[in-house]
Design a protein around this motif. Sequence first.
Motif, PDB file in Angstrom:
ATOM      1  N   ILE A 129      20.747   8.723 -31.543  1.00 16.50           N
ATOM      2  CA  ILE A 129      22.126   8.590 -31.807  1.00 16.50           C
ATOM      3  C   ILE A 129      22.715   9.716 -32.103  1.00 16.50           C
ATOM      4  CG2 ILE A 129      23.487   7.589 -33.797  1.00 16.50           C
ATOM      5  CD1 ILE A 129      21.357   5.377 -34.225  1.00 16.50           C
ATOM      6  N   VAL A 133      26.432  10.678 -30.189  1.00 18.04           N
ATOM      7  CA  VAL A 133      27.719  10.383 -30.849  1.00 18.04           C
ATOM      8  C   VAL A 133      27.818  11.882 -31.667  1.00 18.04           C
ATOM      9  CG1 VAL A 133      27.663   7.867 -30.814  1.00 18.04           C
ATOM     10  CG2 VAL A 133      26.842   9.258 -32.718  1.00 18.04           C
ATOM     11  N   VAL A 142      27.056   4.877 -36.898  1.00 16.23           N
ATOM     12  CA  VAL A 142      26.619   4.257 -35.762  1.00 16.23           C
ATOM     13  C   VAL A 142      25.094   3.540 -36.345  1.00 16.23           C
ATOM     14  CG1 VAL A 142      25.295   4.645 -33.497  1.00 16.23           C
ATOM     15  CG2 VAL A 142      27.911   5.308 -34.060  1.00 16.23           C
TER      16      VAL A 142
END
Length: 264
Positions: A129, A133, A142
């Motif tokens: 993740i 991002v 997230v």
Amino acid sequence: MKSKGISIERKKYLRKNKLNKFLVILTQLLILVGFLGVWEILANTDLIDSFITSQPSRIFKTFLDLSSNDLLKHIQVTIYETLVGFCLGTILGVLIAIILWWSKFLAKVSEPFLVVLNSLPKVALGPIIIIWVGSGTPAIIVMAIAISLIVTILEMLNGYLKTDKEIIRMARTFNCTKFQLLTKIVIPANIGTFINSLKVNIGLSLVGVISGEFLVSKAGLGYLIVYGGQVFKLDLVMTSVIILGIVAGVMYGGVLLLEKFIRK
């Protein structure tokens, strides 16, 4: 017998309810005060190592020190990330559940994937993740969504599929469209399921945020816990954990207020 519109039996019942609530709260407070008192005594008498377990007086002092610095900022960061992750996870989860209810084919295709994703430790996805991002707040949000989304989908979809079949069958005899079934029967029948999902999601979102702050953050209660552990400031760790528990309780209380509003 009635007195001023309320029967004597009703008054007794209400009085008994108030007394029971008072006794419950009083017992809870006594347990909390007793626990803190025993903790403090054990630490002062060196029966437990206060460096490892800390103690209430040191935690209170640490809280005062944090309050005069950036404590409010750290709390605000954690609450903001949790609320954003909670709202997005809930909205996306409900929408996807509606799509899967609408198409039985998609529901059957996605079922094994949802089960696998639900059982997969989301913390393991943390590094991925972060790469996708970026570090900071987006990655933490997230992470919160990843933890709460699948649970919402599964819970809401299960509720939709278990809606009273007799009512749906009767509605179809009156040529009710699928959209009318959804908006007039399925969704209203699952308000309780939705509220239960909110109660679960607020805790899961907070878990996701703290997990994300453990991995990558420059502020937040999770950051304080990690920093305190790294520099062996156990007072800071315990203080942050207690504040986190209070924040979790307040946010859950907010969901209960929302429940009362929705049910009205």
